[in-house]
Design a protein around this motif. Structure first.
Motif, short mmCIF file in Angstrom:
data_model
loop_
_atom_site.label_atom_id
_atom_site.label_comp_id
_atom_site.label_asym_id
_atom_site.label_seq_id
_atom_site.Cartn_x
_atom_site.Cartn_y
_atom_site.Cartn_z
N ASP A 62 0.83 -1.21 0.00
CA ASP A 62 0.00 0.00 0.00
C ASP A 62 0.86 1.26 0.00
OD1 ASP A 62 -2.64 -1.35 2.13
OD2 ASP A 62 -2.29 -1.51 -0.03
N SER A 63 2.02 1.19 0.61
CA SER A 63 2.85 2.38 0.75
C SER A 63 3.46 2.84 -0.58
CB SER A 63 3.96 2.13 1.77
OG SER A 63 4.81 1.08 1.33
N VAL A 64 3.53 1.95 -1.57
CA VAL A 64 4.14 2.34 -2.84
C VAL A 64 3.18 2.27 -4.01
CG1 VAL A 64 6.36 1.47 -2.00
CG2 VAL A 64 4.98 0.05 -3.54
N LYS A 65 2.01 1.74 -3.80
CA LYS A 65 1.04 1.59 -4.89
C LYS A 65 0.74 2.95 -5.50
CE LYS A 65 -1.96 -1.53 -4.14
NZ LYS A 65 -3.12 -2.27 -3.57
N GLY A 66 0.79 2.99 -6.82
CA GLY A 66 0.55 4.25 -7.51
C GLY A 66 1.79 5.09 -7.72
N ARG A 67 2.87 4.76 -7.03
CA ARG A 67 4.13 5.50 -7.18
C ARG A 67 5.23 4.63 -7.81
NH1 ARG A 67 6.90 7.22 -2.87
NH2 ARG A 67 6.17 5.56 -1.49
N PHE A 68 5.23 3.35 -7.51
CA PHE A 68 6.25 2.43 -8.01
C PHE A 68 5.63 1.48 -9.03
CE2 PHE A 68 9.17 2.32 -3.98
CZ PHE A 68 9.21 3.70 -3.98
N THR A 69 6.46 1.05 -9.99
CA THR A 69 6.03 0.07 -10.98
C THR A 69 7.10 -1.00 -11.13
OG1 THR A 69 4.80 1.77 -12.19
CG2 THR A 69 5.30 -0.28 -13.35
N ILE A 70 6.69 -2.23 -11.00
CA ILE A 70 7.60 -3.35 -11.22
C ILE A 70 7.36 -3.91 -12.62
CG2 ILE A 70 6.02 -5.05 -10.20
CD1 ILE A 70 8.50 -6.52 -9.10
N SER A 71 8.45 -4.27 -13.27
CA SER A 71 8.34 -4.84 -14.62
C SER A 71 9.52 -5.79 -14.82
CB SER A 71 8.33 -3.76 -15.69
OG SER A 71 9.53 -3.00 -15.66
N ARG A 72 9.47 -6.54 -15.90
CA ARG A 72 10.56 -7.47 -16.16
C ARG A 72 10.75 -7.64 -17.66
NH1 ARG A 72 9.18 -12.74 -13.12
NH2 ARG A 72 11.05 -13.53 -14.18
N ASP A 73 11.97 -7.95 -18.03
CA ASP A 73 12.33 -8.26 -19.41
C ASP A 73 12.97 -9.64 -19.38
OD1 ASP A 73 13.44 -8.54 -21.92
OD2 ASP A 73 14.12 -6.48 -22.05
N ASN A 74 12.19 -10.64 -19.71
CA ASN A 74 12.71 -12.01 -19.61
C ASN A 74 13.78 -12.31 -20.65
OD1 ASN A 74 11.15 -12.56 -17.39
ND2 ASN A 74 9.55 -13.66 -18.51
N ALA A 75 13.77 -11.59 -21.74
CA ALA A 75 14.81 -11.79 -22.75
C ALA A 75 16.18 -11.34 -22.23
CB ALA A 75 14.47 -11.03 -24.02
N LYS A 76 16.15 -10.42 -21.26
CA LYS A 76 17.40 -9.91 -20.69
C LYS A 76 17.60 -10.35 -19.24
CE LYS A 76 17.46 -5.81 -23.65
NZ LYS A 76 17.50 -4.32 -23.71
N ASN A 77 16.74 -11.24 -18.77
CA ASN A 77 16.85 -11.73 -17.39
C ASN A 77 16.95 -10.59 -16.38
OD1 ASN A 77 16.83 -14.31 -18.45
ND2 ASN A 77 18.64 -15.00 -17.33
N THR A 78 16.10 -9.61 -16.55
CA THR A 78 16.19 -8.42 -15.69
C THR A 78 14.81 -8.02 -15.20
OG1 THR A 78 18.11 -7.63 -16.94
CG2 THR A 78 16.99 -6.03 -15.56
N VAL A 79 14.75 -7.62 -13.95
CA VAL A 79 13.54 -7.06 -13.37
C VAL A 79 13.84 -5.63 -12.94
CG1 VAL A 79 14.04 -7.94 -11.05
CG2 VAL A 79 11.68 -7.43 -11.72
N PHE A 80 12.83 -4.77 -13.07
CA PHE A 80 13.00 -3.36 -12.79
C PHE A 80 12.03 -2.91 -11.71
CE2 PHE A 80 15.66 -2.83 -16.44
CZ PHE A 80 15.15 -3.69 -17.40
N LEU A 81 12.41 -1.85 -11.02
CA LEU A 81 11.50 -1.16 -10.12
C LEU A 81 11.61 0.32 -10.43
CD1 LEU A 81 9.48 -1.54 -7.78
CD2 LEU A 81 11.35 -0.93 -6.23
#
Length: 122
Positions: A62-81
């Motif tokens: 709840d503290s980050v919802k709407g401000r942070f976004t998690i995503s990933r690129d499986n082709a590059k084996n990377t996750v982002f915040l």
């Protein structure tokens, strides 16, 4: 065995944005749910966000919802915040983690990175 390496932390001002990355070694990255956690000085490690193996599902505290976004690129084996509208209370060491059997908000992830410091000044 998965190895996770975070990067992208730093010192920013309140209201700024910052993007963290977590590079994973291994050939089964897309089979693991990924999560971001953080730990502030004197506090317990807490859940921030998680994403399913194929990126279809996400979950946020709840503290980050709407401000942070998690995503990933499986082709590059990377996750982002992607962190936006940062606040001083977001200051912490941020850890990425991998979990073989689905998303979770608890600390029961199988692999952890070494962490990256994020400091938000007021």
């Amino acid at each position: 065995q998965a190895q996770l390496v975070e990067s992208g932390g730093g010192l920013v001002q309140a209201g700024d944005s910052l993007r963290l990355s977590c590079a994973a070694a291994g050939r089964t990255f897309s089979q693991h749910a990924m999560g971001w956690f953080r730990q502030a000085p004197g506090k317990e490690r807490e859940f921030v966000a998680s994403i399913s193996g194929l990126g279809r599902w996400t979950d946020y505290s709840d503290s980050v919802k709407g401000r942070f976004t998690i995503s990933r690129d499986n082709a590059k084996n990377t996750v982002f915040l992607q962190m936006g509208r940062l606040r001083p209370e977001d200051t912490a060491v941020y850890y990425c983690a991998a979990r073989q059997y689905g998303m979770s908000r608890s600390l029961n992830f199988d692999y952890w990175g070494q962490g990256t410091q994020v400091t938000v000044s007021s």
